[in-house]
Design a protein around this motif. Sequence first.
Motif, PDB file in Angstrom:
ATOM      1  N   ALA A 134       0.813  -1.217   0.000  1.00 14.43           N
ATOM      2  CA  ALA A 134       0.000   0.000   0.000  1.00 14.43           C
ATOM      3  C   ALA A 134       0.848   1.269   0.000  1.00 14.43           C
ATOM      4  O   ALA A 134       0.311   2.365   0.159  1.00 14.43           O
ATOM      5  N   ASP A 135       2.156   1.127  -0.166  1.00 15.15           N
ATOM      6  CA  ASP A 135       3.039   2.297  -0.250  1.00 15.15           C
ATOM      7  C   ASP A 135       3.205   2.664  -1.717  1.00 15.15           C
ATOM      8  O   ASP A 135       4.030   2.083  -2.434  1.00 15.15           O
ATOM      9  N   VAL A 136       2.416   3.652  -2.162  1.00 14.97           N
ATOM     10  CA  VAL A 136       2.451   4.038  -3.577  1.00 14.97           C
ATOM     11  C   VAL A 136       3.282   5.304  -3.796  1.00 14.97           C
ATOM     12  O   VAL A 136       3.368   5.804  -4.925  1.00 14.97           O
ATOM     13  N   TYR A 137       3.909   5.811  -2.741  1.00 11.73           N
ATOM     14  CA  TYR A 137       4.632   7.082  -2.839  1.00 11.73           C
ATOM     15  C   TYR A 137       6.137   6.895  -2.996  1.00 11.73           C
ATOM     16  O   TYR A 137       6.779   7.614  -3.757  1.00 11.73           O
ATOM     17  N   ARG A 138       6.705   5.967  -2.253  1.00 10.95           N
ATOM     18  CA  ARG A 138       8.156   5.776  -2.336  1.00 10.95           C
ATOM     19  C   ARG A 138       8.495   5.001  -3.607  1.00 10.95           C
ATOM     20  O   ARG A 138       7.940   3.927  -3.847  1.00 10.95           O
ATOM     21  N   PRO A 139       9.406   5.520  -4.419  1.00 12.38           N
ATOM     22  CA  PRO A 139       9.804   4.826  -5.649  1.00 12.38           C
ATOM     23  C   PRO A 139      10.315   3.410  -5.352  1.00 12.38           C
ATOM     24  O   PRO A 139      11.102   3.198  -4.438  1.00 12.38           O
ATOM     25  N   ALA A 140       9.824   2.453  -6.092  1.00 15.75           N
ATOM     26  CA  ALA A 140      10.275   1.060  -6.023  1.00 15.75           C
ATOM     27  C   ALA A 140       9.849   0.342  -4.749  1.00 15.75           C
ATOM     28  O   ALA A 140      10.283  -0.780  -4.506  1.00 15.75           O
ATOM     29  N   ALA A 141       8.980   0.952  -3.922  1.00 13.76           N
ATOM     30  CA  ALA A 141       8.538   0.278  -2.701  1.00 13.76           C
ATOM     31  C   ALA A 141       7.766  -0.996  -3.032  1.00 13.76           C
ATOM     32  O   ALA A 141       7.942  -2.042  -2.400  1.00 13.76           O
ATOM     33  N   ILE A 142       6.898  -0.903  -4.040  1.00  9.73           N
ATOM     34  CA  ILE A 142       6.107  -2.078  -4.439  1.00  9.73           C
ATOM     35  C   ILE A 142       7.009  -3.157  -5.009  1.00  9.73           C
ATOM     36  O   ILE A 142       6.872  -4.348  -4.679  1.00  9.73           O
TER      37      ILE A 142
END
Length: 493
Positions: free
Chosen positions: A136-144
């Motif tokens: 559910a982390d859509v803000y930090r680059p490459a978190a998904i």
Amino acid sequence: MFEALSDRLEGAWKKLRGQDKISESNIQDALREVRRALLEADVNLQVVKQFVADVQEQAQGAEVVQGVSPDQQFIKIVHDELVGLMGETNVPLAEVEELPTVVLMAGLQGTGKTTASAKLALHLRKQSRNCLMIAADVYRPAAIDQLMTLGKQIDVPVFQLGADAKPLDIVRQGLDQAKADGINTVIIDTAGRLQIDPQMMAELAQIKELSQPHEVLLVVDAMTGQEAANLTRTFHQEIGITGAILTKLDGDTRGGAALSVRQISGQPIKFVGVGEKVEALQPFYPDRMASRILGMGDVLTLVEKAQEEVDFAEAEKLQKKILEAQFDFDDFLKQMRLLKNMGSLGGIMKMIPGMNKLSGDQLEHGEAQLKRAESMINSMTRQERKQPDLLAGSPSRRRRIAQGAGMKLDDVSKLVSDFQKMRTLMQQMGQGQFPGMGGMGGMGGMGGLFGGDGVPAMGGGMPGQRPGFRGYPGSAPSKKKKKNKKKKGFGDL
């Protein structure tokens, strides 16, 4: 971990050595050292004041135990107060009958929240709880992508809708998917920020309202000291958390976070991260942490780590080979690899009572010795590894192995000689001739020996036995355990 704090506390005990008893006059110097040790470890000032006052009260009212010196008795008092400071007992993760159990992960950026989510999933999977991680982390680059990669590594599924989806939609659909698949535990990895802000808290509150989590775990960096405790308190006041995960506890941490979080925030530490590997997550036990801080080691955690890696069928075969003096270089190699799977040599040695004073140079030398031994064993033929005696009377074989491993002939000769001595000693220990004898001369302390129940007999500790330290009350094993040790144990690491 905690080296500086341990060294400082060591100075406090020295203030009481040689004294006949603990008195109001001679305890002041010791208390002053304890106060300095905690302040230098970045423990919250109010926590330090209360802790020192509690120790002073307990010490002055303590009855003198016959055969126990004042410094030993003072250590016991400090140990018990440390345990109380950190929460008395381990607080396990919630598990509910109506599945799934929902765990919401929160925290600032850079604390290792996404990695901690994967570590927790692996920990639960080892407990036979099937998990689903929601990205559910859509803000930090490459978190998904990071969570997807970790999920594949530990064989735990990850639900994601990409970086363009809204976090609430991701969580809603992920929970529906988990219920449809009969998932036991859902771990929601939420977005972090560089600092606490209203937008972050509002979104986290919405996710919490939607998911109705049974656990809200705040991931905090142990290297931030008492600030980790303040952060935990703020999150609890704003969102309402059920516990904390301390990460980077294997780094150059001074210990202030571990000693402050419970008192300042009112919430327990549930897990600690002790390394970068995905396996490096441990449940937090206040009594075990207190033992580590005071240099007593942590035998129980060491045993648990070993039990995760031990193949009990192989352990029984190995026990038989030891008793018959058939232990060979292949077996030795297996034990070295077992230790590697359990973690770094330094991390393992620090859990053994009395080994906390090993310097970094000594540990590096030990690691290097193990690598050299492994290199030489890998240069042997299969027959030579199975029959070590072939090498004892054959300089030409040893010379060939030395050339293959890039070592000197003397290095191989010493390895063979030490191995033969170790094998003989192991057989004698297995027959009860030298119970409790430690160390394998010249082998860098590497025995990898097993007790009869498949648990490494490290440091003389048996499962369930409280780690001893300088003979303070309660450290000695019972007669029954001594008997079992003589019957089963093959010596110390």
